[in-house]
Write a protein that holds these residues in place. Structure first.
Motif, PDB file in Angstrom:
ATOM      1  N   ALA A   1     126.542  80.403  25.989  1.00 38.84           N
ATOM      2  CA  ALA A   1     127.108  79.051  25.913  1.00 38.84           C
ATOM      3  C   ALA A   1     126.156  78.144  25.150  1.00 38.84           C
ATOM      4  N   LYS A   2     126.706  77.048  24.643  1.00 43.78           N
ATOM      5  CA  LYS A   2     125.855  76.078  23.948  1.00 43.78           C
ATOM      6  C   LYS A   2     126.159  74.687  24.470  1.00 43.78           C
ATOM      7  N   VAL A   3     125.221  73.782  24.214  1.00 40.14           N
ATOM      8  CA  VAL A   3     125.379  72.402  24.654  1.00 40.14           C
ATOM      9  C   VAL A   3     125.737  71.563  23.436  1.00 40.14           C
ATOM     10  N   ASP A   4     126.946  71.005  23.449  1.00 42.48           N
ATOM     11  CA  ASP A   4     127.369  70.071  22.409  1.00 42.48           C
ATOM     12  C   ASP A   4     127.152  68.670  22.950  1.00 42.48           C
ATOM     13  N   MET A   5     126.905  67.733  22.057  1.00 42.35           N
ATOM     14  CA  MET A   5     126.770  66.343  22.482  1.00 42.35           C
ATOM     15  C   MET A   5     128.069  65.615  22.148  1.00 42.35           C
TER      16      MET A   5
ATOM     17  N   MET B   1     126.027  65.411  27.367  1.00 42.63           N
ATOM     18  CA  MET B   1     126.073  66.862  27.203  1.00 42.63           C
ATOM     19  C   MET B   1     127.403  67.447  27.673  1.00 42.63           C
ATOM     20  N   ARG B   2     127.907  68.379  26.880  1.00 45.99           N
ATOM     21  CA  ARG B   2     129.086  69.175  27.254  1.00 45.99           C
ATOM     22  C   ARG B   2     128.722  70.637  27.031  1.00 45.99           C
ATOM     23  N   LEU B   3     129.022  71.468  27.994  1.00 47.34           N
ATOM     24  CA  LEU B   3     128.815  72.899  27.837  1.00 47.34           C
ATOM     25  C   LEU B   3     130.063  73.472  27.186  1.00 47.34           C
ATOM     26  N   THR B   4     129.889  74.352  26.212  1.00 44.81           N
ATOM     27  CA  THR B   4     131.049  74.959  25.567  1.00 44.81           C
ATOM     28  C   THR B   4     130.699  76.367  25.111  1.00 44.81           C
ATOM     29  N   VAL B   5     131.719  77.137  24.819  1.00 44.67           N
ATOM     30  CA  VAL B   5     131.542  78.507  24.351  1.00 44.67           C
ATOM     31  C   VAL B   5     132.342  78.658  23.069  1.00 44.67           C
TER      32      VAL B   5
ATOM     33  N   VAL C   1     124.693  66.757  35.063  1.00 41.36           N
ATOM     34  CA  VAL C   1     123.870  66.588  33.852  1.00 41.36           C
ATOM     35  C   VAL C   1     124.673  65.960  32.712  1.00 41.36           C
ATOM     36  N   SER C   2     126.002  65.996  32.801  1.00 39.29           N
ATOM     37  CA  SER C   2     126.837  65.374  31.769  1.00 39.29           C
ATOM     38  C   SER C   2     126.962  63.868  31.960  1.00 39.29           C
ATOM     39  N   SER C   3     126.401  63.333  33.050  1.00 35.13           N
ATOM     40  CA  SER C   3     126.477  61.882  33.260  1.00 35.13           C
ATOM     41  C   SER C   3     125.215  61.178  32.747  1.00 35.13           C
TER      42      SER C   3
END
Length: 167
Positions: free
Chosen positions: A119-123, A128-132, A156-158
């Motif tokens: 997975a990667k972290v997109d901004m 932060m948003r976790l996505t694949v 962590v996304s807040s």
């Protein structure tokens, strides 16, 4: 005496060659087993712009499922469903953006135990948003996997990140 020693040396040479060939056969196997047993991290270790994460997560909530038109595609193209779900472990929760039909199906049901690989972290607007992407994988955890306790107090996304340019 010397001839025998030379023969022994020759035998040693053959032995080390077979040891080398054995090593050559072993190496791909150990690589494969490393791929099967990846290193897992926790949600609170995620950082902006980071990637290649493997996590064991539980679906807390599936917040938004939207249908989007595929940009640049003909009008007859089916719309794409995108879901945003809160996933978490015992350290924190994170917003996960599910971009494929399969991922949307996996995150719709709260309580589902998931294994997220690569997975990667997109901004998104500083959060932060976790996505694949196509290189990653989201799958249901094995039925015998222990239930993941979730710390819903820390998301962590807040946390808003600000891009600081250093001059």
């Amino acid at each position: 005496g010397d001839g025998g020693g030379g023969g022994g040396g020759g035998g040693g040479g053959v032995q080390s060659a077979s040891a080398l060939s054995t090593m050559r056969h072993v190496a791909p196997k150990s690589d494969a087993s490393e791929r099967r047993a990846p290193t897992f991290i926790k949600v609170n270790q995620l950082a902006p712009g980071s990637f290649g994460h493997n996590l064991k997560l539980r679906v807390v909530a599936c917040d938004v499922i939207v249908e989007l038109d595929v940009p640049g595609a003909p009008p007859s193209t089916p719309r794409v469903r995108v879901a945003e779900a809160t996933l978490g472990d015992e350290t924190a929760t994170v917003l996960f953006t599910a971009k494929t039909e399969q991922h949307v199906e996996l995150v719709r049901t709260p309580g589902t135990e998931l294994i997220v690989r690569n997975a990667k972290v997109d901004m998104f607007r500083g959060f932060m948003r976790l996505t694949v992407d196509q290189w990653g994988k989201v799958e249901r955890a094995p039925a015998d996997a222990p239930a993941t306790p979730v710390n819903t107090l820390h998301n962590v996304s807040s946390i808003e990140y600000e891009l600081v340019t250093v001059s």
